[in-house]
Design a protein around this motif. Structure first.
Motif, short mmCIF file in Angstrom:
data_model
loop_
_atom_site.label_atom_id
_atom_site.label_comp_id
_atom_site.label_asym_id
_atom_site.label_seq_id
_atom_site.Cartn_x
_atom_site.Cartn_y
_atom_site.Cartn_z
N LYS A 200 -5.95 21.66 11.57
CA LYS A 200 -6.24 22.26 10.18
C LYS A 200 -7.76 22.44 11.82
O LYS A 200 -8.37 23.54 11.44
CB LYS A 200 -7.64 21.76 9.44
CG LYS A 200 -6.44 21.39 8.54
CD LYS A 200 -6.56 20.45 6.63
CE LYS A 200 -6.78 19.51 7.10
NZ LYS A 200 -7.30 18.76 6.05
N ALA A 201 -8.68 21.92 12.92
CA ALA A 201 -9.41 21.89 13.63
C ALA A 201 -9.46 23.57 14.15
O ALA A 201 -9.90 24.23 14.63
CB ALA A 201 -9.80 20.53 14.00
N LEU A 202 -8.13 23.13 14.65
CA LEU A 202 -7.81 24.17 15.66
C LEU A 202 -7.93 25.54 14.94
O LEU A 202 -7.68 26.50 15.55
CB LEU A 202 -6.11 23.77 16.67
CG LEU A 202 -6.18 22.64 17.74
CD1 LEU A 202 -5.14 22.68 17.89
CD2 LEU A 202 -7.23 22.93 18.68
N ILE A 203 -6.59 25.57 13.84
CA ILE A 203 -6.21 26.62 13.01
C ILE A 203 -8.26 27.55 12.87
O ILE A 203 -8.56 28.18 12.93
CB ILE A 203 -6.18 26.42 12.17
CG1 ILE A 203 -4.90 26.09 12.01
CG2 ILE A 203 -5.38 27.98 11.06
CD1 ILE A 203 -3.92 25.36 10.29
N LEU A 204 -9.53 26.36 12.34
CA LEU A 204 -10.44 26.94 11.74
C LEU A 204 -11.23 27.74 13.63
O LEU A 204 -11.56 28.48 13.28
CB LEU A 204 -11.30 25.31 11.31
CG LEU A 204 -12.17 25.87 10.83
CD1 LEU A 204 -12.94 26.82 9.79
CD2 LEU A 204 -13.37 25.01 10.05
N ASP A 205 -11.20 26.62 14.41
CA ASP A 205 -11.08 27.42 15.83
C ASP A 205 -11.01 28.65 15.70
O ASP A 205 -12.08 30.50 16.00
CB ASP A 205 -11.00 26.67 16.96
CG ASP A 205 -12.25 25.68 17.74
OD1 ASP A 205 -13.14 26.16 16.75
OD2 ASP A 205 -12.02 25.52 18.52
N VAL A 206 -9.68 29.24 15.97
CA VAL A 206 -8.41 30.09 15.63
C VAL A 206 -9.83 31.75 14.69
O VAL A 206 -9.70 32.74 15.38
CB VAL A 206 -7.68 30.49 16.46
CG1 VAL A 206 -7.06 31.59 16.24
CG2 VAL A 206 -7.09 29.84 17.18
N PHE A 207 -9.01 30.84 13.97
CA PHE A 207 -9.51 31.75 12.52
C PHE A 207 -10.80 32.51 12.14
O PHE A 207 -11.22 33.88 12.74
CB PHE A 207 -9.88 31.59 10.99
CG PHE A 207 -9.81 31.57 10.75
CD1 PHE A 207 -8.83 33.25 9.71
CD2 PHE A 207 -10.40 31.26 9.24
CE1 PHE A 207 -9.35 33.39 8.68
CE2 PHE A 207 -10.81 32.21 8.16
CZ PHE A 207 -10.20 33.60 7.75
N ALA A 208 -11.84 31.40 12.53
CA ALA A 208 -13.50 31.80 12.80
C ALA A 208 -14.17 32.76 13.81
O ALA A 208 -14.28 33.64 13.62
CB ALA A 208 -14.57 30.74 11.81
N ALA A 209 -13.15 32.11 14.81
CA ALA A 209 -14.00 33.08 16.38
C ALA A 209 -13.23 34.01 15.73
O ALA A 209 -14.14 34.62 16.19
CB ALA A 209 -14.21 31.43 17.37
N GLY A 210 -12.41 34.52 16.11
CA GLY A 210 -11.36 35.07 16.22
C GLY A 210 -12.16 36.22 15.53
O GLY A 210 -12.00 37.21 15.69
N THR A 211 -12.33 36.37 14.21
CA THR A 211 -12.50 37.69 13.41
C THR A 211 -13.87 37.50 13.27
O THR A 211 -14.51 38.88 14.05
CB THR A 211 -12.44 36.35 11.85
OG1 THR A 211 -10.82 36.40 11.73
CG2 THR A 211 -12.98 38.04 10.92
N ASP A 212 -14.84 36.14 13.87
CA ASP A 212 -16.19 36.75 13.82
C ASP A 212 -17.17 37.17 14.75
O ASP A 212 -17.76 38.91 14.77
CB ASP A 212 -16.81 35.43 13.22
CG ASP A 212 -18.84 35.73 12.63
OD1 ASP A 212 -18.77 36.68 11.52
OD2 ASP A 212 -19.29 35.24 13.48
N THR A 213 -16.08 37.47 15.48
CA THR A 213 -17.03 37.46 17.38
C THR A 213 -16.45 38.89 17.22
O THR A 213 -17.37 39.67 17.58
CB THR A 213 -16.93 37.01 18.27
OG1 THR A 213 -15.20 36.49 18.29
CG2 THR A 213 -17.82 35.06 18.07
N THR A 214 -15.19 39.72 17.15
CA THR A 214 -14.10 40.41 16.93
C THR A 214 -15.34 41.93 16.65
O THR A 214 -15.41 42.93 16.97
CB THR A 214 -13.07 39.81 17.48
OG1 THR A 214 -12.24 39.25 18.35
CG2 THR A 214 -12.29 41.74 17.98
N PHE A 215 -15.47 41.22 15.14
CA PHE A 215 -15.60 42.43 14.59
C PHE A 215 -16.99 42.75 14.74
O PHE A 215 -17.30 43.84 14.69
CB PHE A 215 -15.54 41.97 12.30
CG PHE A 215 -16.74 41.51 12.12
CD1 PHE A 215 -16.92 42.96 10.90
CD2 PHE A 215 -16.94 40.07 11.80
CE1 PHE A 215 -17.77 42.59 10.39
CE2 PHE A 215 -17.70 40.34 10.81
CZ PHE A 215 -18.55 41.20 9.96
#
Length: 408
Positions: A200-215
């Motif tokens: 879950k920690a790894l999914i959260l990393d990819v999900f939160a970091a990937g969405t927030d910074t790119t958009f």
């Protein structure tokens, strides 16, 4: 990050990330050591390598095409581009990481609160006897509440995948990050303890970091193009020439777009996604530029100030993509005058995953539409204030535009 990278590749123990990210058991916040090396290599080998990033090409192009359709349906009227770009990025990241899109205002609000709490100043982290201030201000309670909501969401995602596997419903071809992590967990032969919370920690990393910074970066780049119509026009000419009348820009076209890449570098110079990079911590006494830095010192790198340093950049406050046209400077962490993603061992492993979304979305929006500001708003009047109190650099007000189809 260069000479003393090994001495500074640790992370300090931070209370809020500890609450939010399963005791800092993710890639971003976990201390340097065997555990961090194992989970980073899992992410890099299984999700963030070039082959894997390329395997999502059709899905990315399809999501961008859907967003272009939505903009076109509202052509001539006011469009909230911030909202549309959030869902575009979120859908791509969700499908790659979680296997399907998870739409809904609840998720958007949860991600926003996650970023806000993560960026909040916790007095108790730095002055332990003032921990009561965090309790009194409600910060601790907010962090625990967001952590619980995210855990419920991620637990549902993992349970859905486990159930699907039990009924033999997923093949090799449609594996996402969760499937891969569950495989790694099941086949673990390295002696490395891979708990459900690690997944879950790894999914959260990819999900939160990937969405927030790119958009956030996409919004900043289009905002600057609206303020600089000549730059926008030049980019539109480049993408139109390369597209040769096709309905949309494809990923294979992106390598030939030098001006597009210069615009992205210039956006990341002025608006690094995380202006104060995630803190580093020294692991032994070291001398830097004549200063004695003791072991255990927390070090903050100001990527925002580095990108606007007048001793390095000419007219640093000006948005001028041309500065990168005949320059070898890149943002991958090897050129220390431009560090939007950090560098060294703790540099962001998801750069190629994020930038390809950035390039594809920006190229297509500019190729398909002429963008303008609402009536009465002049180019230079566009509100470029930054949202305070968040870890990611966001534009304070939503980006509202009038989009009309661009006929080629």
């Amino acid at each position: 990050m260069k000479t003393h990278d090994l001495n500074f590749c640790n992370r300090p123990k931070l209370k809020i990330p500890d609450i939010l990210v399963y005791g800092s058991n993710d890639i971003t916040f976990s201390p340097y050591g065997d555990y961090w090396r194992q989970i980073k290599s899992i992410a890099v080998i299984h999700l963030l390598n070039n082959t894997r990033v390329q395997s999502f090409r059709q899905m990315r192009e399809k999501e961008v095409a859907s967003t272009l359709d939505l903009i076109e349906k509202n052509s001539g009227s006011l469009v909230d581009l911030s909202e549309l770009l959030f869902w575009l990025t979120n859908n791509i990241v969700c499908k790659a990481a979680l296997g399907r899109s998870y739409r809904g205002l609840k998720l958007e609000g949860l991600l926003e609160r996650f970023v806000q709490v993560l960026g909040a100043v916790s007095l108790g982290t730095y002055i332990p006897w003032l921990s009561w201030v965090d309790r009194l201000s409600g910060l601790d309670e907010k962090a625990h509440k967001v952590a619980k909501e995210f855990d419920d969401f991620l637990e549902g995602v993992v349970a859905e995948h486990v159930d699907k596997r039990r009924h033999g419903k997923n093949g090799e071809d449609d594996q996402d990050l969760v499937d891969i992590l569950l495989d790694v967990q099941r086949e673990n032969t390295s002696g490395f303890t891979f708990h459900r919370n690690t997944v879950k920690a790894l999914i959260l990393d990819v999900f939160a970091a990937g969405t927030d910074t790119t958009f956030a970066s996409l919004v900043w780049s289009i905002s600057e193009l609206l303020r600089h119509p000549k730059v926008m026009k030049k980019l539109q000419q480049e993408v139109t020439k390369i597209a040769q009348g096709r309905p949309m820009i494809q990923e294979k076209d992106l390598d030939n777009m030098q001006y597009l890449k210069a615009i992205i570098k210039e956006t990341l110079r002025l608006y690094p996604p995380i202006p104060l990079l995630i803190p580093h911590e020294s692991t032994q006494d070291v001398k830097i530029l004549g200063f004695d830095i003791p072991s255990g010192t927390q070090t903050v790198v100001n990527a925002w100030a580095i990108g606007r340093d007048p001793t390095v950049w000419e007219d640093p406050e000006e948005f001028r993509p041309e500065r990168f046209l005949n320059s070898s400077i890149d943002y991958k962490g090897l050129h220390f005058e431009l560090l939007p993603f950090g560098g060294g061992r703790r540099g962001c492993p998801g750069i190629s995953f994020a930038t390809i979304i950035f390039e594809l979305a920006l190229a297509n929006v500019i190729y398909k539409f002429d963008l303008g500001l609402p009536d009465g708003v002049k180019d230079k009047d566009l509100d470029m204030r930054e949202k305070s109190g968040v870890v990611t650099l966001h534009k304070k007000s939503p980006l509202l535009v009038v989009a009309t189809p661009h006929f080629h």
